[in-house]
Design a protein around this motif. Structure first.
Motif, short mmCIF file in Angstrom:
data_model
loop_
_atom_site.label_atom_id
_atom_site.label_comp_id
_atom_site.label_asym_id
_atom_site.label_seq_id
_atom_site.Cartn_x
_atom_site.Cartn_y
_atom_site.Cartn_z
N THR A 1 0.95 -1.17 0.08
CA THR A 1 -0.01 0.09 0.20
C THR A 1 0.93 1.31 -0.16
O THR A 1 0.35 2.46 -0.24
N GLY A 2 2.09 1.28 0.54
CA GLY A 2 2.97 2.45 0.44
C GLY A 2 2.81 3.13 1.82
O GLY A 2 3.35 4.25 1.98
N ALA A 3 2.09 2.71 2.77
CA ALA A 3 1.75 3.26 3.95
C ALA A 3 3.04 3.22 4.91
O ALA A 3 3.67 2.04 4.88
N ILE A 4 3.32 4.27 5.52
CA ILE A 4 4.74 4.21 6.40
C ILE A 4 4.27 3.93 7.83
O ILE A 4 3.47 4.67 8.46
N TYR A 5 4.64 3.15 8.43
CA TYR A 5 4.33 2.50 9.68
C TYR A 5 5.76 2.63 10.57
O TYR A 5 6.68 2.77 10.18
N SER A 6 5.48 2.59 11.84
CA SER A 6 6.68 2.86 12.76
C SER A 6 6.48 1.42 13.78
O SER A 6 5.58 0.89 13.96
N SER A 7 7.81 1.06 14.26
CA SER A 7 7.80 -0.12 14.96
C SER A 7 8.56 0.42 16.39
O SER A 7 9.37 1.12 16.17
N ARG A 8 8.05 0.16 17.32
CA ARG A 8 8.76 0.73 18.73
C ARG A 8 9.00 -0.61 19.87
O ARG A 8 7.87 -1.09 20.04
N HIS A 9 9.98 -0.63 20.13
CA HIS A 9 10.58 -1.89 21.07
C HIS A 9 11.08 -1.10 22.40
O HIS A 9 12.08 -0.44 22.27
N TYR A 10 10.46 -1.54 23.41
CA TYR A 10 10.75 -1.09 24.56
C TYR A 10 11.73 -1.91 25.67
O TYR A 10 11.28 -3.10 25.84
N ARG A 11 12.70 -1.39 26.26
CA ARG A 11 13.47 -2.20 27.01
C ARG A 11 13.78 -1.50 28.62
O ARG A 11 14.62 -0.60 28.44
N PRO A 12 12.93 -1.87 29.50
CA PRO A 12 13.24 -1.05 30.71
C PRO A 12 14.65 -1.32 31.15
O PRO A 12 15.19 -2.46 30.90
N PHE A 13 15.25 -0.22 31.56
CA PHE A 13 16.56 -0.29 32.42
C PHE A 13 16.76 -1.48 32.98
O PHE A 13 17.72 -2.13 32.96
N ARG A 14 16.08 -1.95 33.91
CA ARG A 14 16.28 -2.93 34.98
C ARG A 14 16.25 -4.23 34.40
O ARG A 14 17.05 -5.37 34.81
N ALA A 15 15.59 -4.62 33.15
CA ALA A 15 15.55 -5.85 32.52
C ALA A 15 16.37 -5.84 31.03
O ALA A 15 16.15 -6.85 30.49
N ALA A 16 17.15 -4.64 30.62
CA ALA A 16 17.26 -4.53 29.31
C ALA A 16 18.34 -5.54 28.92
O ALA A 16 18.23 -6.23 27.58
#
Length: 479
Positions: A304-319
């Motif tokens: 489709t040409g849509a631009i999506y974002s991916s976000r991956h979270y890593r808490p400091f304590r468990a990184a």
């Protein structure tokens, strides 16, 4: 079995250190035994360790979509460096001898199969209809919403107190008091709103560039005021009618702090089937307020040409125990790609994917989806930025008829001659325009440029930072 390439193995590693350690094992010839089952569903072997006995590691692809990794080492990282090394050796074409599947793995496979057979038998005997969807506990939901509404009243009070006091009146003592009150927001199921308020307090506590900080602080106060207002309207409606579904036409649930489950997104129909995605940009940053590392990527949906974002979270304590994302060169193929409610660049996520190397045609497809009219693209961006609750840094793929030097910086122009100046954004925190003088001449005309927009609150002008350039045969990354 899946196609085991270096890109695939990289995607399994928790972080860059695990990638390096796995590759090093292959370079050091640490695998005295490399084996492959006759049906090619099991890769296994032995790796030299610190003890007398080698570690036994394996990658079981009896179900290619959900491989099982096993290793006799004591590492808490999984897959460990021994499994990664085993797969890197396979990807590099090292000689693997064909052997029977070890008895211990065959036994484990048999137990898994028995459990699966038993499950299927139970379904066949007593459950001809699919299991009923779990019903919402309306009483508990109403209590939670009531608590959230109380929390929004507190947030509104805190915002009003700051406005009435005046930004200059928020001294160190007032900041400490506000910090204590901000902690109370954590008792009202509003982690998103709480984090946003603490970001405001962090800004007010800097005191580096007071005039500039105050301008941004006013923008954040406007955001918090609108968040409290819109959320109160939304939650009041849900409290009065608990049967109402969660909003999927805006990101308000996530702004309040709701962590969407994939099952919820699927139930709402927010799924892309058989999606092919190509990453056009990647960036990692540290969120001190929320106490986590954030790995963010920008992807084009080739269909489709849509631009999506991916976000991956890593808490400091468990990184160190959570997989660290990295830039991706391969085309990601997802049977189900889940889409979070959002604006121009909705967040996406997947559970299992396969990879293939990008072909020239993929880059041609990506370029064909770029916006050719800057007037239309800028209008879309401005409409998003005007919404106080929207992402203020939308990412757009623009067709650049030419990329040229304009005074002390660079600019791009569309076919109608309309130009957009390029500059670095503080939001990214990583300069990209300094690399533009290094571009080849053929990359300066007729290419597609992925840019992130930002709004300068002092001048009221839009700025755009280039993240990457899509050429006819690849991607030039600028961050």
């Amino acid at each position: 079995m899946v196609d085991i390439t270096e890109t695939y193995v990289d995607s399994l590693a928790l972080n860059s250190a695990a990638i390096k350690n796995g590759r090093d094992l292959v370079k050091k010839n640490s695998f005295p035994k490399l084996c492959l089952s006759d049906d090619r569903t099991l890769v296994f072997g032995e790796c030299k360790g610190s003890g007398k006995e080698p570690y036994r590691c394996s990658a079981d692809y009896i179900k290619p979509e959900s491989p099982v990794f096993r290793c006799s080492c004591p590492s808490r990282q999984f897959p460990c460096k021994h499994i990664l090394g085993l797969l890197y050796a396979y990807a590099a074409g090292a000689p693997f001898q064909t052997e029977d599947i070890p008895e211990e793995i065959a036994d484990k496979r048999e137990k898994v199969q028995k459990r699966e057979d038993k499950k299927q038998e139970s379904l066949a005997e007593g459950q001809t209809e699919p299991a009923a969807k779990r019903k919402t506990n309306k009483s508990a939901l109403v209590k939670k919403i009531a608590a959230q509404l109380d929390g929004l009243q507190l947030l509104n009070k805190l915002v009003r107190d700051i406005v009435q006091t005046g930004l200059a009146g928020v001294d160190a003592k007032a900041l400490r008091t506000l910090e204590e009150q901000a902690k109370q927001l954590g008792n009202y199921y509003l982690p998103g709103a709480q984090a946003s308020f603490r970001e405001l307090l962090q800004l007010l506590g800097q005191g580096n560039q007071r005039e500039r900080d105050y301008t941004e602080a006013m923008d954040r106060l406007t955001y918090l005021h609108m968040l409290a207002k819109k959320s109160t309207e939304y939650l009041t409606a849900r409290k009065e009618n608990p049967d109402l579904s969660m909003a999927t036409d805006s990101a308000i649930e996530e702004l309040l702090g709701h962590a969407w489950q994939l099952a919820e997104l699927k139930e709402a129909g927010l799924v892309l089937a058989d999606a092919e995605l190509l990453q056009l940009g990647f960036h990692s940053n540290t969120d001190e307020v929320r106490g986590e590392y954030v790995d963010e990527g920008w992807w084009i949906h080739l269909q489709t040409g849509a631009i999506y974002s991916s976000r991956h979270y890593r808490p400091f304590r468990a990184a160190k125990h959570i997989k660290e994302e990295d830039s991706m060169a391969a085309v990601v193929q997802a049977k189900e790609c889940f889409v979070y409610p959002g604006d121009v660049n909705p967040r996406i996520r997947w559970e299992s994917v396969s990879f293939r190397e990008p072909q020239r045609g993929d880059w041609d497809i990506a370029r064909s989806h770029s916006h050719r009219s800057y007037a239309e693209a800028v209008k879309m961006v401005k409409n998003q930025i005007k919404n106080p609750l929207s992402d203020k840094h939308p990412v757009v793929l623009l067709h650049a008829s030419r990329l040229f030097r304009a005074g002390d910086t660079y600019a791009i122009a569309d076919e109608a001659g309309k130009t957009i100046a390029l500059s670095d954004l503080e939001h990214i925190g990583h300069p990209g325009t300094q690399l533009l003088p290094l571009l080849k001449d053929e990359h300066r005309e007729g290419q597609a440029v992925l840019v992130m927009f930002g709004h300068d609150l002092d001048t009221g002008r839009l700025h755009a930072q280039p993240l990457g350039i899509v050429t006819d045969n690849g991607l030039v990354r600028l961050i």
